[in-house]
Design a protein around this motif. Structure first.
Motif, PDB file in Angstrom:
ATOM      1  N   GLN A 179     -55.678  72.888  70.190  1.00 39.61           N
ATOM      2  CA  GLN A 179     -55.368  73.683  69.006  1.00 39.61           C
ATOM      3  C   GLN A 179     -56.612  73.932  68.164  1.00 39.61           C
ATOM      4  N   VAL A 180     -57.403  72.904  67.951  1.00 41.04           N
ATOM      5  CA  VAL A 180     -58.571  73.029  67.091  1.00 41.04           C
ATOM      6  C   VAL A 180     -59.661  73.856  67.755  1.00 41.04           C
ATOM      7  N   LEU A 181     -59.858  73.682  69.052  1.00 42.44           N
ATOM      8  CA  LEU A 181     -60.896  74.443  69.735  1.00 42.44           C
ATOM      9  C   LEU A 181     -60.601  75.934  69.695  1.00 42.44           C
ATOM     10  N   PHE A 182     -59.327  76.320  69.864  1.00 45.07           N
ATOM     11  CA  PHE A 182     -58.972  77.731  69.786  1.00 45.07           C
ATOM     12  C   PHE A 182     -59.219  78.254  68.379  1.00 45.07           C
ATOM     13  N   TRP A 183     -58.913  77.434  67.387  1.00 49.62           N
ATOM     14  CA  TRP A 183     -59.143  77.835  65.996  1.00 49.62           C
ATOM     15  C   TRP A 183     -60.642  77.938  65.713  1.00 49.62           C
ATOM     16  N   LEU A 184     -61.431  76.993  66.237  1.00 51.36           N
ATOM     17  CA  LEU A 184     -62.869  77.001  65.989  1.00 51.36           C
ATOM     18  C   LEU A 184     -63.560  78.206  66.617  1.00 51.36           C
ATOM     19  N   ALA A 185     -62.990  78.735  67.701  1.00 49.84           N
ATOM     20  CA  ALA A 185     -63.571  79.922  68.318  1.00 49.84           C
ATOM     21  C   ALA A 185     -63.342  81.164  67.462  1.00 49.84           C
ATOM     22  N   GLY A 186     -62.437  81.071  66.499  1.00 49.89           N
ATOM     23  CA  GLY A 186     -62.105  82.203  65.644  1.00 49.89           C
ATOM     24  C   GLY A 186     -60.982  83.012  66.242  1.00 49.89           C
ATOM     25  N   SER A 187     -59.815  82.980  65.603  1.00 47.13           N
ATOM     26  CA  SER A 187     -58.666  83.689  66.160  1.00 47.13           C
ATOM     27  C   SER A 187     -57.723  84.123  65.051  1.00 47.13           C
ATOM     28  N   VAL A 188     -57.131  85.297  65.215  1.00 50.74           N
ATOM     29  CA  VAL A 188     -56.083  85.763  64.300  1.00 50.74           C
ATOM     30  C   VAL A 188     -54.723  85.738  64.976  1.00 50.74           C
ATOM     31  N   SER A 189     -54.668  85.166  66.162  1.00 51.61           N
ATOM     32  CA  SER A 189     -53.424  85.098  66.915  1.00 51.61           C
ATOM     33  C   SER A 189     -52.557  83.949  66.412  1.00 51.61           C
ATOM     34  N   GLY A 190     -51.257  84.186  66.323  1.00 49.39           N
ATOM     35  CA  GLY A 190     -50.318  83.136  65.967  1.00 49.39           C
ATOM     36  C   GLY A 190     -50.296  82.771  64.496  1.00 49.39           C
ATOM     37  N   ARG A 191     -50.976  83.537  63.657  1.00 49.62           N
ATOM     38  CA  ARG A 191     -50.973  83.255  62.222  1.00 49.62           C
ATOM     39  C   ARG A 191     -49.796  83.964  61.560  1.00 49.62           C
ATOM     40  N   LYS A 192     -49.220  83.330  60.571  1.00 50.42           N
ATOM     41  CA  LYS A 192     -48.115  83.929  59.834  1.00 50.42           C
ATOM     42  C   LYS A 192     -48.634  84.693  58.623  1.00 50.42           C
ATOM     43  N   LEU A 193     -47.810  85.635  58.154  1.00 48.43           N
ATOM     44  CA  LEU A 193     -48.212  86.431  57.005  1.00 48.43           C
ATOM     45  C   LEU A 193     -48.380  85.565  55.764  1.00 48.43           C
ATOM     46  N   GLU A 194     -47.610  84.476  55.696  1.00 52.74           N
ATOM     47  CA  GLU A 194     -47.747  83.562  54.560  1.00 52.74           C
ATOM     48  C   GLU A 194     -49.138  82.945  54.506  1.00 52.74           C
ATOM     49  N   THR A 195     -49.751  82.795  55.664  1.00 54.37           N
ATOM     50  CA  THR A 195     -51.107  82.258  55.717  1.00 54.37           C
ATOM     51  C   THR A 195     -52.080  83.177  54.991  1.00 54.37           C
ATOM     52  N   LEU A 196     -51.937  84.473  55.224  1.00 54.91           N
ATOM     53  CA  LEU A 196     -52.796  85.445  54.542  1.00 54.91           C
ATOM     54  C   LEU A 196     -52.491  85.488  53.052  1.00 54.91           C
ATOM     55  N   VAL A 197     -51.207  85.452  52.723  1.00 48.51           N
ATOM     56  CA  VAL A 197     -50.812  85.527  51.307  1.00 48.51           C
ATOM     57  C   VAL A 197     -51.434  84.391  50.503  1.00 48.51           C
ATOM     58  N   SER A 198     -51.545  83.216  51.122  1.00 47.96           N
ATOM     59  CA  SER A 198     -52.070  82.051  50.398  1.00 47.96           C
ATOM     60  C   SER A 198     -53.547  82.182  50.057  1.00 47.96           C
ATOM     61  N   VAL A 199     -54.305  82.982  50.841  1.00 48.13           N
ATOM     62  CA  VAL A 199     -55.742  83.139  50.571  1.00 48.13           C
ATOM     63  C   VAL A 199     -56.079  84.504  49.999  1.00 48.13           C
ATOM     64  N   LEU A 200     -55.104  85.415  49.949  1.00 49.95           N
ATOM     65  CA  LEU A 200     -55.374  86.770  49.494  1.00 49.95           C
ATOM     66  C   LEU A 200     -55.915  86.834  48.062  1.00 49.95           C
ATOM     67  N   PRO A 201     -55.448  85.987  47.138  1.00 50.83           N
ATOM     68  CA  PRO A 201     -56.039  86.037  45.792  1.00 50.83           C
ATOM     69  C   PRO A 201     -57.539  85.773  45.787  1.00 50.83           C
ATOM     70  N   TYR A 202     -57.990  84.821  46.617  1.00 50.87           N
ATOM     71  CA  TYR A 202     -59.421  84.524  46.679  1.00 50.87           C
ATOM     72  C   TYR A 202     -60.192  85.694  47.291  1.00 50.87           C
ATOM     73  N   MET A 203     -59.631  86.285  48.354  1.00 48.81           N
ATOM     74  CA  MET A 203     -60.271  87.457  48.949  1.00 48.81           C
ATOM     75  C   MET A 203     -60.327  88.601  47.950  1.00 48.81           C
ATOM     76  N   GLY A 204     -59.220  88.812  47.228  1.00 52.77           N
ATOM     77  CA  GLY A 204     -59.182  89.891  46.248  1.00 52.77           C
ATOM     78  C   GLY A 204     -60.239  89.733  45.176  1.00 52.77           C
ATOM     79  N   ILE A 205     -60.417  88.507  44.688  1.00 51.87           N
ATOM     80  CA  ILE A 205     -61.469  88.242  43.707  1.00 51.87           C
ATOM     81  C   ILE A 205     -62.838  88.568  44.297  1.00 51.87           C
ATOM     82  N   GLY A 206     -63.027  88.188  45.561  1.00 53.29           N
ATOM     83  CA  GLY A 206     -64.299  88.474  46.228  1.00 53.29           C
ATOM     84  C   GLY A 206     -64.549  89.962  46.381  1.00 53.29           C
TER      85      GLY A 206
END
Length: 334
Positions: A179-206
């Motif tokens: 699980q970690v190796l696939f994540w460390l390679a960089g992947s957008v597969s299998g992520r839920k929309l809630e995952t994006l929502v949780s970081v979107l405020p920080y991205m928006g500020i950026g």
């Protein structure tokens, strides 16, 4: 510079946005499971609970939005870093910021059993901050002070060290290895929309923060002495850029893992289109970065079908020759 007039730049940006929408739609449609445009429309207008409709709504739509947001964030972070350091190779991946954020998240997963996005977010930002400060301090050591080549070497050293620590941690917990190796390679597969929502405020500020200081970045790019002579508080601008880079890179790593080369490649493509005015470079970079990561993710689905490779591998394939070209051009110019 491809687009010279303001009107052409506005038209180019509109075209780029429509192209981005097209790639997002393609990301929803194309993949191992056979779907069509009509199926995508029906999944919203006549949802029937079929496997295709479930995949479209719960897998591919979140994946498209996550790839677009992460691509935009990494590209804008690359613009900020290259302006701050005056280094054409600067990016969150090259300067070890991705590796620092990744190490923090893997540490939380392996040693403290943290598996929630709130924990990932905080630790990714912490790791990115530590890496950024470390590279800046190491690159400033010596009589010449901070130089582009010293920053590059410091970033490579920090990235290698943090990556080694990450690999050592993985040995301690083999259950999480795949699980970690696939994540460390960089992947957008299998992520839920809630995952994006949780970081979107920080991205928006950026994103909006980068646009707000784009005019000041034009002044900073003229040189430290010139900028101070024009009344710019260079220290405050540099701190602001550093904070924005940490927000963008940390949020991206938290949601998709450390994806490299987007932040290095896209700024150069953007400047060849718009010139060096950051008021245009930043929005163009965001859109082009999103398109690049979406295109890489779509391609990653087909190369080893029915399996797929992490999108971070695709960006490395694209970015490595570009890195060599920029490095050779930079050194030959000396």
């Amino acid at each position: 510079m491809l687009l010279k007039s303001t009107l052409m730049k506005w038209l180019g940006l509109v075209v780029a946005v429509f192209l981005l929408i097209g790639f997002m739609c393609a990301s929803v449609i194309y993949g191992y499971t056979d779907t069509s445009w009509q199926m995508a429309i029906d999944s919203f207008t006549h949802y029937n609970g079929s496997n295709e409709h479930i995949i479209i709504q719960t897998v591919r739509i979140p994946r498209a939005f996550i790839a677009a947001a992460v691509g935009a964030s990494l590209a804008i972070a690359g613009v900020l870093m290259q302006t701050l350091t005056k280094n054409p190779l600067a990016s969150p991946g090259i300067f070890g910021i991705n590796a620092g954020a990744g190490l923090a998240v893997v540490t939380a997963m392996t040693l403290f059993s943290v598996h929630n996005m709130q924990g990932f977010n905080a630790l990714a930002f912490l790791g990115a901050t530590v890496a950024a400060i470390s590279v800046y301090v190491i690159g400033s050591i010596g009589r010449e002070g901070l130089t582009p080549i010293k920053l590059t070497l410091a970033g490579a050293a920090i990235s290698a060290m943090f990556s080694s620590f990450t690999q050592a941690l993985l040995v301690l917990d083999e259950a999480l290895l795949d699980q970690v190796l696939f994540w460390l390679a960089g992947s957008v597969s299998g992520r839920k929309l809630e995952t994006l929502v949780s970081v979107l405020p920080y991205m928006g500020i950026g994103w909006f923060g980068a646009l707000l200081i784009s005019g000041k970045m034009n002044v900073l790019a003229m040189g430290e002495d010139v900028a101070k002579g024009l009344g710019l508080n260079t220290g405050l601008v540099k701190i602001s850029i550093g904070v924005l880079v940490v927000l963008l890179a940390g949020a991206s790593v938290a949601v998709a893992g450390p994806i490299g080369f987007v932040g290095m490649v896209v700024p150069h493509i953007t400047r060849s289109i718009t010139g060096i005015d950051h008021r245009w470079v930043i929005p163009y970079a965001g859109v082009i970065g999103a398109i690049l990561l979406l295109a890489a993710d779509i391609a990653a689905r087909y190369i080893l079908m029915p399996s797929e490779i992490p999108v971070g591998v695709m960006t490395a394939i694209i970015g490595t020759p570009f890195f060599i070209y920029i490095a050779r051009r930079g050194f030959n110019a000396r």
